[in-house]
Design a protein around this motif. Sequence first.
Motif, mmCIF file in Angstrom:
data_model
loop_
_atom_site.group_PDB
_atom_site.id
_atom_site.type_symbol
_atom_site.label_atom_id
_atom_site.label_comp_id
_atom_site.label_asym_id
_atom_site.label_seq_id
_atom_site.Cartn_x
_atom_site.Cartn_y
_atom_site.Cartn_z
ATOM 1 N N GLN A 55 70.996 99.963 58.106
ATOM 2 C CA GLN A 55 71.020 99.980 59.577
ATOM 3 C C GLN A 55 69.666 100.374 60.166
ATOM 4 O O GLN A 55 69.588 101.098 61.164
ATOM 5 N N ILE A 56 68.591 99.902 59.521
ATOM 6 C CA ILE A 56 67.267 100.072 60.120
ATOM 7 C C ILE A 56 66.480 98.772 59.981
ATOM 8 O O ILE A 56 66.739 97.981 59.068
ATOM 9 N N ILE A 57 65.555 98.565 60.902
ATOM 10 C CA ILE A 57 64.617 97.450 60.790
ATOM 11 C C ILE A 57 63.236 98.079 60.692
ATOM 12 O O ILE A 57 62.747 98.639 61.677
ATOM 13 N N PRO A 58 62.609 98.033 59.507
ATOM 14 C CA PRO A 58 61.334 98.749 59.344
ATOM 15 C C PRO A 58 60.233 98.194 60.244
ATOM 16 O O PRO A 58 60.015 96.985 60.315
ATOM 17 N N GLY B 175 64.724 99.054 66.827
ATOM 18 C CA GLY B 175 64.324 98.092 65.797
ATOM 19 C C GLY B 175 64.666 96.675 66.195
ATOM 20 O O GLY B 175 63.902 95.740 65.942
ATOM 21 N N ASP B 176 65.837 96.503 66.851
ATOM 22 C CA ASP B 176 66.249 95.173 67.312
ATOM 23 C C ASP B 176 65.268 94.633 68.350
ATOM 24 O O ASP B 176 64.973 93.439 68.383
ATOM 25 N N LEU C 219 63.111 91.256 68.135
ATOM 26 C CA LEU C 219 63.122 90.193 69.148
ATOM 27 C C LEU C 219 61.715 89.846 69.614
ATOM 28 O O LEU C 219 61.402 88.681 69.856
ATOM 29 N N ALA C 220 60.852 90.866 69.707
ATOM 30 C CA ALA C 220 59.455 90.612 70.082
ATOM 31 C C ALA C 220 58.791 89.749 69.007
ATOM 32 O O ALA C 220 58.022 88.830 69.317
ATOM 33 N N PRO D 142 75.227 96.292 62.032
ATOM 34 C CA PRO D 142 73.835 96.058 62.457
ATOM 35 C C PRO D 142 73.718 94.712 63.174
ATOM 36 O O PRO D 142 74.398 93.746 62.836
ATOM 37 N N PHE D 143 72.861 94.674 64.198
ATOM 38 C CA PHE D 143 72.696 93.463 65.001
ATOM 39 C C PHE D 143 71.554 92.600 64.470
ATOM 40 O O PHE D 143 71.495 91.400 64.719
#
Length: 254
Positions: free
Chosen positions: A121-124, A180-181, A185-186, A228-229
């Motif tokens: 549940q993380i986006i590094p 992180g989401d 998206l960026a 997680p999205f």
Amino acid sequence: MDASTLLAVFVSGTIIGSFLNVCIVRLPAGLSIVHPPSHCPGCERPISWYDNVPILSYVALGGRCRRCRMRISPLYPTVEVLTGALAVALWLRLGPGLAFAGYLAFAAALVTITFIDLDHQIIPDVISLPGIAVGLAVSFVSPLVRPLDAILGVLAGGGFLLLVAWAYQAIRGQEGMGGGDVKLLAMIGAFLGWQSLFVTIMVASIVGSVIGIALMLYQRADTRLAIPFGPFLAGGALVHLFFGDRILALYFGF
Ligand SMILES: [Zn+2]
């Protein structure tokens, strides 16, 4: 487009996928992705090159370590097949060249983010932030996006949605979409332009809602399960990359 070229592209993709597996395991643990060489988590023995061939070694070993017989996660060959398939799809979409290399890096980042987000549940940031810079650079050689649209994509993906997340948090007192989401998206906006955010968010929201509801029904409880999205956003971005033109044409009648 001959079959041997496509096979070579697929095999190259699986080798990249093999490296992504290392990133997926080591990045969240804060470990180096180049050192030490791969070893079995069961018996700690280094893995020989012939036991580390993408897909084939997993099949030949029956999904178990040669020495200690510990089960190897089926996610490893899954990531390898997925990356190989994405490489072929990008080759068919873009042909050889810098744009192919750039979007292969994009797909690799999305695959890595997806499996890390599912597990932790993380986006590094070490993937998404450099990804934004790479995406902006790729926009100069891309047939899919113009540099100005890429810059607007970063601003729209990052800035606007950061505002939405902040407002949601202020009103509901809880985090709706993680930071992180927003950075993911960026990055998507950088590689695909601001126009892509429409299809990306639409697909991610629809598929995410269906799976979220299905999981809630299956569990028969109103426990707020943290789904997680990121994986849905990554999937939505790929849908846009391969089918966005057609979806937007259907939707707006272009
Ligand atoms: Zn072992």
